[in-house]
Design a protein around this motif. Structure first.
Motif, PDB file in Angstrom:
ATOM      1  N   THR A  69     -12.750   5.525  -4.875  1.00 12.94           N
ATOM      2  CA  THR A  69     -11.499   6.093  -5.366  1.00 12.94           C
ATOM      3  C   THR A  69     -11.496   7.608  -5.220  1.00 12.94           C
ATOM      4  OG1 THR A  69     -11.170   4.273  -6.906  1.00 12.94           O
ATOM      5  CG2 THR A  69     -10.044   6.338  -7.417  1.00 12.94           C
TER       6      THR A  69
ATOM      7  N   ASP B 192      -6.400  -1.233  -5.251  1.00  7.56           N
ATOM      8  CA  ASP B 192      -7.190  -1.784  -6.354  1.00  7.56           C
ATOM      9  C   ASP B 192      -6.218  -2.224  -7.443  1.00  7.56           C
ATOM     10  OD1 ASP B 192      -9.111  -2.496  -8.150  1.00  7.56           O
ATOM     11  OD2 ASP B 192     -10.158  -0.571  -8.152  1.00  7.56           O
TER      12      ASP B 192
ATOM     13  N   SER C 174      -6.657   3.355  -9.929  1.00  9.50           N
ATOM     14  CA  SER C 174      -7.111   4.584 -10.593  1.00  9.50           C
ATOM     15  C   SER C 174      -6.935   5.844  -9.757  1.00  9.50           C
ATOM     16  CB  SER C 174      -8.561   4.441 -11.051  1.00  9.50           C
ATOM     17  OG  SER C 174      -9.376   3.945 -10.025  1.00  9.50           O
TER      18      SER C 174
ATOM     19  N   ASP D 137      -7.440   3.079  -0.771  1.00  7.48           N
ATOM     20  CA  ASP D 137      -8.493   2.840  -1.752  1.00  7.48           C
ATOM     21  C   ASP D 137      -8.575   1.337  -1.987  1.00  7.48           C
ATOM     22  OD1 ASP D 137     -10.469   3.242  -3.634  1.00  7.48           O
ATOM     23  OD2 ASP D 137      -9.064   3.603  -5.278  1.00  7.48           O
TER      24      ASP D 137
ATOM     25  N   LYS E 205     -14.017  -1.424 -14.769  1.00  7.93           N
ATOM     26  CA  LYS E 205     -14.537  -0.451 -13.811  1.00  7.93           C
ATOM     27  C   LYS E 205     -15.863  -0.925 -13.233  1.00  7.93           C
ATOM     28  CE  LYS E 205     -14.536   3.837 -12.089  1.00  7.93           C
ATOM     29  NZ  LYS E 205     -14.697   3.139 -10.786  1.00  7.93           N
TER      30      LYS E 205
END
Ligand SMILES: Nc1ncnc2c1ncn2[C@@H]1O[C@H](COP(=O)(O)OP(=O)(O)O)[C@@H](O)[C@H]1O
Ligand SMILES: Nc1ncnc2c1ncn2[C@@H]1O[C@H](COP(=O)(O)OP(=O)(O)O)[C@@H](O)[C@H]1O
Ligand SMILES: [Mg+2]
Ligand SMILES: [Mg+2]
Ligand SMILES: [Mg+2]
Ligand SMILES: [Mg+2]
Ligand code: NI
Ligand code: NI
Ligand SMILES: [Zn+2]
Ligand SMILES: [Zn+2]
Lengths: 213, 136, 213, 136
Positions: free
Chosen positions: C32, C55, C60, C131, A26
């Motif tokens: 996101t 991504d 996510s 995203d 992340k």
């Protein structure tokens, strides 16, 4: 092995006792801040310390350090001697690219990784901290594949569900490949919510860092 | 620009390893391509290779360093071009000398402005061929 | 052009009026969350809306949506019809990879990009939100290089120095390549500090979103 | 698994474009390699190609669909292997069928556990060759 640089890279790191990549899939969880601050604390405590910025397409350790990367003097001596910043031997692609945009496809990332690690002479170090980019892509795979038996990964996560899921995916990858994990830091958190994640994967919980306003 | 030594070490490590795996410590001819993008100093690289060789358990009869011209090709518009490295600003040339991928910071497609271009050839130091001698 | 998928990709997006990639080189600034919430609001307001998660190595959006991505039913009809989630047509590699780790080198990222965009049939949409991952690498370059004349980039930044430097590098890249920029959102901020950045580059300032505790 | 249609469209767009650039609308032989990793259904792909062809301004005399075996090679330890796709769990096979790169979620090196492996060959649908007919 068909790339001459791959043989020389482990040699360049022979004098380094601990190679600590700071990782988390992340973004924005504190990898850059933690790797940079850890290197400063380490040097302050008398350890011979290096800091390598592997976030090639968005380098930012120099911003935390508050320096203009392309103005540092780089000494060449049978390679490149990283300049010393606040007692830390420092290497970043931004020493060369400055603050210009640096869009790199994965292949170029691998090339840059190999070139930089092949020419940088760290000398003898107790700790080399490595700031890594988010995601799991070429930077991480180069590190795991070509220096995997040397690294001790330091994982960072926040207590947000997005961050927990990401770090779990990374842990699974590291565990199955039998890479060493130094421990897990819970950042921007007043709780110790990630103790359970540490326990689940049998990883050392290194503590929580609160969010500083 | 004396970091050529580090690249010379990598080259010789590779050649030595390659030859030894075949039980040989004698190379007749080593051809190294020097991509012009990296502006490698041929004299310094040559000097480094020879210095290093004198300390190693391998003999190379002849080393040829061959320039490889740069060709860049834009992925967005297909334009192909060959930058003249001599005309490039000294500090930029120096950055690219150390890490050729910084080219993506400094160059863009002259036709469409994209930085998504391919280095078709001429990036940097590469082994072209190794001609082994007899078994040791 | 040697990849058959590259010709078909623009056709697959012919029925989409606005393609809005949510971008910022910095991780953790809210790409996101913002792309996902925007797609929900857009659908709620009656617009035909899609959401694409690019991504790949750390997907996510499904976590924000609160769904189990590999349990959705995917309809095949001369390609893949994205499942509808809360009124939004949704596509993510996690529909296939689930929550397993997905380490991809850049070349594999390009392949996945082309494959997914070549087989997904969005149909007619008013808005497709995308995203994107942090950094500037294959995902972004594929988007710019092969769909560059279609996109309207929505930039996100926080007022931290790390985030400002990152978004400036991205803006420079977009401006010099003459890509369209929809505007800049200042996230996790009570101030309007980034108005100056917007002015500097002549970009629409879309407002600030406070940090919600 | 009827998404083969979408891939057939991509193939024919490409062939048509390629031929037309040469002023030709007749192809004698088109050879398409099918990487076994993607478990493409040959009958469905064939059917899709023929259906699509009947609507297009191009004639292809012969289409050959050739299986290409999968070879994976670990970058970490060098191990090379060929997974048997028939033995792979149906849901995993299906995921890889749609996006072959999900293989990096499901497979790892049988020797060292690394997921940093190269798909040496056999990934998916690829044009092998186009043999053009006469000018139109
Ligand atoms: N414990 C903390 N308290 C307050 N701010 C923090 C803390 N840790 C990191 N930050 C800030 O959060 C942002 C993201 O941190 P950064 O180190 O850039 O994350 P990453 O490298 O993982 O993307 C930065 O602005 C950083 O200064
Ligand atoms: N305005 C906001 N207030 C509070 N939390 C936020 C806000 N925007 C984003 N977040 C949280 O910050 C974290 C990072 O956001 P995310 O959307 O994942 O960023 P990115 O996609 O840019 O990495 C997530 O935990 C998200 O829920
Ligand atoms: Mg960082
Ligand atoms: Mg190369
Ligand atoms: Mg994100
Ligand atoms: Mg390929
Ligand atoms: Ni030099
Ligand atoms: Ni199918
Ligand atoms: Zn161009
Ligand atoms: Zn292996």
């Amino acid at each position: 092995m068909s790339d001459p640089r791959l043989l020389v890279i482990p040699k360049r790191l022979m004098g380094v006792k601990h190679i600590i990549p700071v990782m988390s899939s992340k973004g924005g969880v504190g990898k850059t801040l933690i790797s940079t601050v850890l290197s400063l604390i380490s040097a302050d405590n008398g350890y011979r310390t290096g800091l390598l910025d592997l976030d090639f397409t968005n380098p930012s350790t120099h911003i935390v350090l508050g320096i203009e990367p392309d103005k540092l003097e780089i000494i060449e001596e049978k390679g490149v001697i990283p300049p010393t910043v606040y007692g830390v031997k420092y290497m970043s692609i931004a020493l060369y690219s400055g603050d210009n945009p640096l869009p790199l496809r994965g292949e170029a990332v691998s090339e840059a990784f190999r070139e930089i690690l092949a020419i940088t002479r760290w000398g003898d170090l107790d700790y080399l901290f490595i700031d890594t980019p988010p995601g799991i892509s070429d930077e991480h795979l180069e590190l795991l594949t070509y220096l995997g038996d040397r690294i001790e990964a330091l994982l960072v996560a926040t207590p947000s569900p997005l961050s927990i899921k990401s770090v779990e995916r990374l842990i699974e990858l590291l565990v199955e490949g039998k890479y060493r994990i130094n421990g897990l830091i819970e950042n921007m958190s007043d709780t110790r919510k990630l103790v359970s994640v540490s326990k689940k994967y049998n990883i050392r919980y290194l503590g929580n860092i609160p969010y500083y306003h | 620009m004396v970091h050529e030594w580090a690249l010379a070490e990598a080259l010789l490590d590779y050649v030595e390893n390659y030859a030894k795996q075949k039980g040989i410590n004698h190379v007749k001819r080593l051809v190294v391509k020097l991509g012009v993008l990296q502006s490698i100093d041929k004299e310094i690289l040559s000097f480094s290779l020879n210095q290093l060789l004198s300390l190693r358990d391998i003999v190379i009869d002849k080393i040829d360093l061959i320039d490889e011209p740069v060709v860049l090709k834009c992925r967005r518009c297909g334009y192909e071009w060959s930058p003249k490295m001599d005309d490039v600003d000294e500090s930029i040339r120096e950055a690219i000398h150390f890490v050729p991928e910084t080219v993506y910071s400094f160059f863009k497609c002259p036709r469409c402005g994209s930085r998504d271009f391919e280095i078709v050839k001429g990036r940097g130091v590469e082994i072209d061929s190794i001609e082994l001698g007899e078994e040791k």
